[in-house]
Design a protein around this motif. Structure first.
Motif, PDB file in Angstrom:
ATOM      1  N   VAL A 143      31.360  43.579  32.000  1.00  0.00           N
ATOM      2  CA  VAL A 143      32.730  43.369  31.638  1.00  0.00           C
ATOM      3  C   VAL A 143      33.404  44.703  31.380  1.00  0.00           C
ATOM      4  O   VAL A 143      33.089  45.601  30.690  1.00  0.00           O
ATOM      5  CB  VAL A 143      32.852  42.779  29.873  1.00  0.00           C
ATOM      6  N   ASP A 144      34.169  44.806  32.440  1.00  0.00           N
ATOM      7  CA  ASP A 144      34.880  46.120  32.638  1.00  0.00           C
ATOM      8  C   ASP A 144      36.266  46.077  31.891  1.00  0.00           C
ATOM      9  O   ASP A 144      37.053  45.669  32.281  1.00  0.00           O
ATOM     10  CB  ASP A 144      35.327  46.392  33.869  1.00  0.00           C
ATOM     11  N   ARG A 163      24.633  39.929  46.022  1.00  0.00           N
ATOM     12  CA  ARG A 163      25.889  39.694  45.744  1.00  0.00           C
ATOM     13  C   ARG A 163      26.355  40.345  44.664  1.00  0.00           C
ATOM     14  O   ARG A 163      25.874  40.555  43.396  1.00  0.00           O
ATOM     15  CB  ARG A 163      25.934  38.098  45.394  1.00  0.00           C
ATOM     16  N   HIS A 164      27.611  41.004  45.142  1.00  0.00           N
ATOM     17  CA  HIS A 164      28.484  41.838  43.979  1.00  0.00           C
ATOM     18  C   HIS A 164      29.700  41.520  44.000  1.00  0.00           C
ATOM     19  O   HIS A 164      30.541  41.367  45.265  1.00  0.00           O
ATOM     20  CB  HIS A 164      28.421  43.253  44.429  1.00  0.00           C
ATOM     21  N   VAL A 165      30.331  40.906  43.046  1.00  0.00           N
ATOM     22  CA  VAL A 165      31.677  40.352  42.942  1.00  0.00           C
ATOM     23  C   VAL A 165      32.260  40.990  41.889  1.00  0.00           C
ATOM     24  O   VAL A 165      32.052  40.834  40.613  1.00  0.00           O
ATOM     25  CB  VAL A 165      31.848  38.840  42.764  1.00  0.00           C
ATOM     26  N   ALA A 166      33.603  41.325  42.225  1.00  0.00           N
ATOM     27  CA  ALA A 166      34.590  41.906  41.192  1.00  0.00           C
ATOM     28  C   ALA A 166      35.659  41.076  41.173  1.00  0.00           C
ATOM     29  O   ALA A 166      36.260  40.655  41.914  1.00  0.00           O
ATOM     30  CB  ALA A 166      35.235  43.281  41.473  1.00  0.00           C
ATOM     31  N   MET A 167      35.818  40.409  39.663  1.00  0.00           N
ATOM     32  CA  MET A 167      36.990  39.486  39.478  1.00  0.00           C
ATOM     33  C   MET A 167      37.793  39.841  38.488  1.00  0.00           C
ATOM     34  O   MET A 167      37.457  40.416  37.435  1.00  0.00           O
ATOM     35  CB  MET A 167      36.314  38.086  39.089  1.00  0.00           C
ATOM     36  N   GLU A 168      39.162  40.131  38.772  1.00  0.00           N
ATOM     37  CA  GLU A 168      40.177  40.494  37.848  1.00  0.00           C
ATOM     38  C   GLU A 168      40.407  39.204  36.797  1.00  0.00           C
ATOM     39  O   GLU A 168      40.885  38.185  37.384  1.00  0.00           O
ATOM     40  CB  GLU A 168      41.510  41.029  38.589  1.00  0.00           C
ATOM     41  N   ARG A 169      40.322  39.678  35.638  1.00  0.00           N
ATOM     42  CA  ARG A 169      40.966  38.689  34.570  1.00  0.00           C
ATOM     43  C   ARG A 169      40.373  37.232  34.887  1.00  0.00           C
ATOM     44  O   ARG A 169      41.007  36.060  35.075  1.00  0.00           O
ATOM     45  CB  ARG A 169      42.284  38.643  34.470  1.00  0.00           C
ATOM     46  N   PRO A 170      38.893  37.268  35.239  1.00  0.00           N
ATOM     47  CA  PRO A 170      38.224  35.803  35.416  1.00  0.00           C
ATOM     48  C   PRO A 170      38.639  34.746  34.155  1.00  0.00           C
ATOM     49  O   PRO A 170      38.614  35.047  33.217  1.00  0.00           O
ATOM     50  CB  PRO A 170      36.826  36.147  35.850  1.00  0.00           C
ATOM     51  N   ALA A 171      38.433  33.781  34.718  1.00  0.00           N
ATOM     52  CA  ALA A 171      38.450  32.356  33.705  1.00  0.00           C
ATOM     53  C   ALA A 171      37.298  31.977  33.704  1.00  0.00           C
ATOM     54  O   ALA A 171      36.130  32.499  33.176  1.00  0.00           O
ATOM     55  CB  ALA A 171      39.725  31.376  34.237  1.00  0.00           C
ATOM     56  N   LEU A 185      36.160  32.912  30.467  1.00  0.00           N
ATOM     57  CA  LEU A 185      36.155  34.326  29.900  1.00  0.00           C
ATOM     58  C   LEU A 185      37.594  34.832  29.713  1.00  0.00           C
ATOM     59  O   LEU A 185      37.742  36.100  29.422  1.00  0.00           O
ATOM     60  CB  LEU A 185      35.408  35.214  31.123  1.00  0.00           C
ATOM     61  N   ALA A 186      38.472  34.025  29.833  1.00  0.00           N
ATOM     62  CA  ALA A 186      40.034  34.483  29.937  1.00  0.00           C
ATOM     63  C   ALA A 186      40.340  35.178  28.497  1.00  0.00           C
ATOM     64  O   ALA A 186      40.928  36.297  28.460  1.00  0.00           O
ATOM     65  CB  ALA A 186      40.846  33.520  30.188  1.00  0.00           C
ATOM     66  N   PRO A 187      39.816  34.459  27.312  1.00  0.00           N
ATOM     67  CA  PRO A 187      40.288  35.279  26.030  1.00  0.00           C
ATOM     68  C   PRO A 187      39.612  36.665  25.897  1.00  0.00           C
ATOM     69  O   PRO A 187      40.029  37.530  24.925  1.00  0.00           O
ATOM     70  CB  PRO A 187      39.187  34.490  25.175  1.00  0.00           C
ATOM     71  N   LEU A 188      38.428  37.014  26.895  1.00  0.00           N
ATOM     72  CA  LEU A 188      37.728  38.292  26.585  1.00  0.00           C
ATOM     73  C   LEU A 188      38.914  39.328  27.075  1.00  0.00           C
ATOM     74  O   LEU A 188      38.997  40.611  27.026  1.00  0.00           O
ATOM     75  CB  LEU A 188      36.886  38.651  27.520  1.00  0.00           C
ATOM     76  N   PHE A 189      39.856  39.008  27.842  1.00  0.00           N
ATOM     77  CA  PHE A 189      40.867  39.962  28.677  1.00  0.00           C
ATOM     78  C   PHE A 189      42.047  39.883  28.101  1.00  0.00           C
ATOM     79  O   PHE A 189      43.136  40.266  28.798  1.00  0.00           O
ATOM     80  CB  PHE A 189      40.855  39.615  30.082  1.00  0.00           C
ATOM     81  N   ALA A 190      42.332  38.910  26.793  1.00  0.00           N
ATOM     82  CA  ALA A 190      43.641  38.701  26.514  1.00  0.00           C
ATOM     83  C   ALA A 190      44.007  40.272  25.426  1.00  0.00           C
ATOM     84  O   ALA A 190      43.147  40.639  24.835  1.00  0.00           O
ATOM     85  CB  ALA A 190      43.783  37.524  25.564  1.00  0.00           C
TER      86      ALA A 190
END
Length: 191
Positions: A143-144, A163-171, A185-190
């Motif tokens: 979690v960045d 596999r390496h995936v970077a997701m911005e503000r994932p849900a 995971l959306a609440p983590l980035f609120a």
């Protein structure tokens, strides 16, 4: 006149046995925020409020989502080798009746390792992720916090993640080793 070879300082690695012995006799304080990585004792960054909040949210989400299908371990260690015993922020372990009381959880016992990186992204990504891969951890999430992103490492083959995936503000994000377990995971980035 003979030539002398230049040499650097000698490092003395310690084993996990030595590491635990140091804690037992008081060389390491009981509340020391350290982990053993490749035979070296590494100071861990202090836990800030954002970091702790995200770890707490992940803990709640995972406990509710996995029920009896995994053990959720928060800021506890896993033994990767005689030289390494990191303390990830969150680990999902394969369930065992003794909850790993009889022996240390190994990399191959993990289903998912999660590191929350607010100030340690480079270290977590460049040092810990390859270490986890070499020791059989099937999936790692970072979690960045600074970039509101989730880095996902998976498809472990020959000690490397394919596999390496970077997701911005994932849900919704699934746990590869637990089909049917998806976390919002959306609440983590609120903010």
């Amino acid at each position: 006149m003979g030539m002398q070879m230049e040499s650097g300082p000698q490092r003395h690695r310690i084993t996990v046995h030595d590491y635990h012995r140091m804690a037992e006799i008081g060389v390491l304080a009981p509340d020391a925020r350290v982990e053993l990585i490749e035979g070296e004792i590494i100071d861990m960054a202090p836990i800030g409020k954002d970091h702790q909040s995200i770890v707490d949210q992940l803990n709640r989400m995972l406990v509710l989502a996995v029920s009896h299908d995994a053990i959720v371990r928060v800021q506890g260690s896993i033994r990767l080798s005689q030289w390494s015993e990191p303390e990830p922020d969150v680990v999902l372990l394969a369930p065992r009746a003794d909850f790993y009381r009889g022996e240390f959880a190994l990399g191959t016992d993990t289903l998912l390792v999660i590191e929350v990186s607010d100030t340690t992204l480079r270290y977590d990504r460049d040092i810990k992720v390859p270490l986890y891969a070499r020791h059989g951890v099937p999936e790692v999430w970072i979690v960045d916090v600074q970039n509101d992103a989730l880095l996902v490492y998976g498809d472990l083959r020959d000690g490397k993640y394919e596999r390496h995936v970077a997701m911005e503000r994932p849900a919704n994000t699934g746990v590869a080793r637990l089909p049917g377990v998806t976390l919002d995971l959306a609440p983590l980035f609120a903010s």
